[in-house]
Design an enzyme around this catalytic site. Structure first.
Site, short mmCIF file in Angstrom:
data_model
loop_
_atom_site.label_atom_id
_atom_site.label_comp_id
_atom_site.label_asym_id
_atom_site.label_seq_id
_atom_site.Cartn_x
_atom_site.Cartn_y
_atom_site.Cartn_z
N ASP A 173 -13.29 4.81 1.19
CA ASP A 173 -11.85 4.89 1.47
C ASP A 173 -11.40 6.36 1.43
OD1 ASP A 173 -9.10 4.78 1.47
OD2 ASP A 173 -8.91 3.37 -0.19
N LYS A 211 2.49 11.34 -3.26
CA LYS A 211 1.50 10.60 -4.06
C LYS A 211 0.59 11.54 -4.84
CE LYS A 211 -1.92 6.94 -3.37
NZ LYS A 211 -2.38 5.96 -2.38
N ASP A 226 0.89 -1.17 0.00
CA ASP A 226 0.00 0.00 0.00
C ASP A 226 0.92 1.21 0.00
OD1 ASP A 226 -1.70 2.09 0.53
OD2 ASP A 226 -2.29 1.40 2.53
N GLU A 249 -7.30 0.42 -4.56
CA GLU A 249 -7.30 0.35 -3.10
C GLU A 249 -8.60 -0.18 -2.51
OE1 GLU A 249 -5.85 4.25 -2.06
OE2 GLU A 249 -3.86 3.73 -2.79
#
Ligand code: AMP
Length: 618
Positions: A176, A76, A14, A153
């Site tokens: 999420d 990210k 992850d 994800e």
């Protein structure tokens, strides 16, 4: 090595905005691989310390305020862009920085499996674009992984939950909300087959935005009180950001929190601090519109999946930001269902990546679990489009693959040249849902020439889109009348990810990794504060610390100490005589300690100075 002996460990990763984690399958179950210090989560922060060493994780995070120009967090959010990131005066691509984080994780896996090649399944937000996925894959390869799969994800979270709950057919919603991105998916589990029905999200919405809302609120207070905007000072901004995250996290368990920062920035040589009380209600009012945006997406994804809120059996909350009580309440009241509380929001995605790795390697094949995923957005090309007011005009969007199509998928569609005799056409590729491409996301373009010259009729061009399991798009085009084929990948069209660029990055990173001091010279329980300066090595930035010249052993404690000393000296001007004397004495001791190599003495002097600054409310 012979073919049958060839085995490579496979791990799940992850790669998060805030934290990252690496996992594997042990005894049929996914588990996180801890760091040497036993930590399960690695803060996704990279620092190049004053000695030129790469530091990743908690120590780098701790240095964000003291050395904002040497560190980077939340990279990210830049993945897939051509933005360069400068740290310690050196420029990096987002995938290079991500590779540094992944390399750290790889070392955790190396400790378990030994060095050598490893395969990896890496997760990305479902709503990540083609180039963001490519950048993630490239980062993995730069770190030395063979990237087997890129998975979404929320799908990963559903996989880890699905493996534990194989019995029973159920529909669940995965919400999420992480540090930088938001995804929501509707997933069906039917006889061990896990099928993503619909997925949507926002790749620019997450806990980071909540922090920045608080930073802005703090800044407004300081502007009205002192007429100074602390965001203009890089250190002030970093200090407020750090405090904002702390406040946000405390407000998940408390109803109000005090802020007491003696020194945020300096104005006219005077220290400017911040004192405030933030209530949970105040915080909610700052972020409410962002939460409402996520709820709108939840409603949208239910519609796209063709289900009502009543049809959702389980709600899984994933991502650190779902710890905010208001988020849980908002979901509960929207869906009329209590979200599950047995899902670890920090680990579910990493564990799911390991489940996917286990399915791929065969370690979990007996579970009978099978997963399918969807393309969360439509992909197509720019065409001439009829509109009401004018005749056909360029810039219309013709989807070739429509959103929520199960992947992998190959779809073809025939388009026609727009002028008689036309022999070349530029094909522009977009992703999105709007009928006009200017509102969608540009993926790339390529020229198709050699179309047979035809003055009688428009020529047909068959365009084929292949969207693979990694969510990466390949495009091919073919002249219908001549059958002439032209295969292109969007990556070529974007001229990104070229081999030379990759190899250049790999060389640069290798050099950086090699620059890390020899482990054997280091203390066993090595901490940043204990790192020695390699003989004669200079900090490129200021050249201030030259071990050959003054034989000084600078450490991060020295760097922090200098900043503290500077703050102290700045503060002297605003103090009354007795207070000034006290602080001067503390600073004298600190300055002395800074001249020497005794880190413990330095830390004592720093502590005394800090205590005094707090006592003096500076
Ligand atoms: P992730 O990307 O899933 O690691 O989530 C990280 C985000 O969750 C960051 O923005 C954190 O500040 C946030 N976060 C972590 N713990 C909490 C908490 N207890 N309350 C609110 N936000 C949190």
């Amino acid at each position: 090595m012979s073919e049958e002996n060839f085995w490579r460990p496979i791990v799940g990763i992850d790669l998060g905005t805030t934290n990252s984690a690496i996992s594997y399958i042990r005894n049929g179950k996914p588990e996180i691989i801890p760091s040497a210090k036993g930590e399960l989560l690695l803060p996704s922060v990279v620092l190049i310390d004053p000695l030129g060493n790469i530091v990743v994780g908690k120590d780098a995070k701790d240095a964000l305020v003291a050395m904002p120009d040497r560190s980077i967090a939340a990279v990210k959010r830049k993945m897939g862009s051509l933005d360069n990131i400068t740290i310690a005066g050196e420029s990096f691509s987002p995938q290079e920085i991500s590779a540094l984080i992944l390399k750290e994780l790889k070392q955790q896996a190396d400790q378990m499996y030994g060095e050598g090649e490893k395969e990896a399944v890496i997760t990305v937000p479902a709503y990540f674009t083609d180039e963001q996925r490519r950048a993630t894959k490239e980062a993995g390869e730069l770190a030395g992984f063979v990237v087997e799969r890129i998975i979404n994800e929320p799908t990963a979270a559903a996989l880890s939950f699905g493996l534990e709950n194989l019995q029973g057919d159920r529909t669940f919603l995965v919400y999420d909300l992480g540090g930088g991105t938001f995804d929501v998916s509707v997933v069906e589990m039917f006889s061990g087959v896990l099928e993503v029905k619909a997925s949507t999200g926002d790749r620019m919405l997450g806990g980071e935005d909540f922090d920045w809302r608080l930073v802005d609120w703090f800044a407004e207070k300081m502007i009205s009180q002192y007429g100074v905007d602390p965001r203009e000072d890089i250190r002030g901004k970093a200090a407020l950001k750090e405090e904002a995250e702390r406040v946000k996290i405390v407000l998940s368990s408390e109803t109000s929190v005090s802020v007491m920062l003696p020194l945020v920035t300096v104005k006219d040589n005077r220290p400017i601090g911040l004192t405030a009380e933030v209530s949970r209600e105040q915080f909610i009012s700052l972020i409410e519109d962002l939460i409402v945006q996520t709820l709108e997406r939840v409603t949208g994804v239910l519609q796209e999946a063709g289900v009502t809120a009543n049809a959702i059996d389980e709600v899984l909350l994933v991502g650190g930001s779902t710890r905010i009580p208001y988020v849980r309440e908002a979901i509960r009241s929207l869906l009329g269902k209590e979200p599950r509380s047995d899902v670890n929001p920090d680990e579910a995605v990493a564990l799911g990546a390991a489940v996917q790795a286990g399915l791929k390697s065969g370690l979990l094949s007996e579970s009978g679990l099978i997963a399918t995923d969807v393309a969360p957005f439509s992909m197509g090309i720019a065409v001439l489009k009829e509109s009401v007011s004018v005749r056909a005009r360029p810039g219309g969007f013709a989807p070739v693959i429509t959103r929520n199509t199960t992947i992998p998928v190959t779809r073809s569609q025939t388009f026609y040249t727009s002028a008689p005799g036309q022999t070349a056409v530029s094909i522009e590729i977009y992703q999105g849902e709007h009928e006009w491409v200017k509102h969608n996301h540009f993926l790339g373009e390529f020229m198709l020439d050699g179309i047979p010259e035809n003055w009688e009729n428009y020529e047909g061009i068959k365009v084929t889109f292949r969207y693979n399991l990694n969510g990466i798009l390949e495009v091919a085009a073919e002249s219908v009348s001549s059958g002439k084929q032209m295969s292109v990948t969007v990556q070529d069209a974007l001229n990104r990810d070229s081999r030379e660029v990759f190899e250049e990055s790999a060389r640069r990173l290798q050099k950086l990794w090699e620059a890390v001091p020899d482990e054997t010279d280091a203390d066993e329980d090595e901490d940043l504060d204990d790192w020695d300066l390699p003989p004669g090595e200079l900090d490129e930035d200021d050249g201030e610390w030259d071990s050959e010249e003054d034989d000084l052993t600078p450490t991060l404690a020295h760097e922090d100490g200098r900043i503290l000393a500077q703050r102290g000296h700045n503060a002297l001007a605003v103090l009354k005589d007795t207070e000034q004397k006290k602080l001067s004495q503390a600073l004298l001791a600190l300055d002395e300690a800074l001249q020497g190599e005794d880190v413990e003495a330095l830390e004592r002097a720093m502590e005394a100075t800090t205590d005094l600054l707090i006592e003096l409310e500076l």
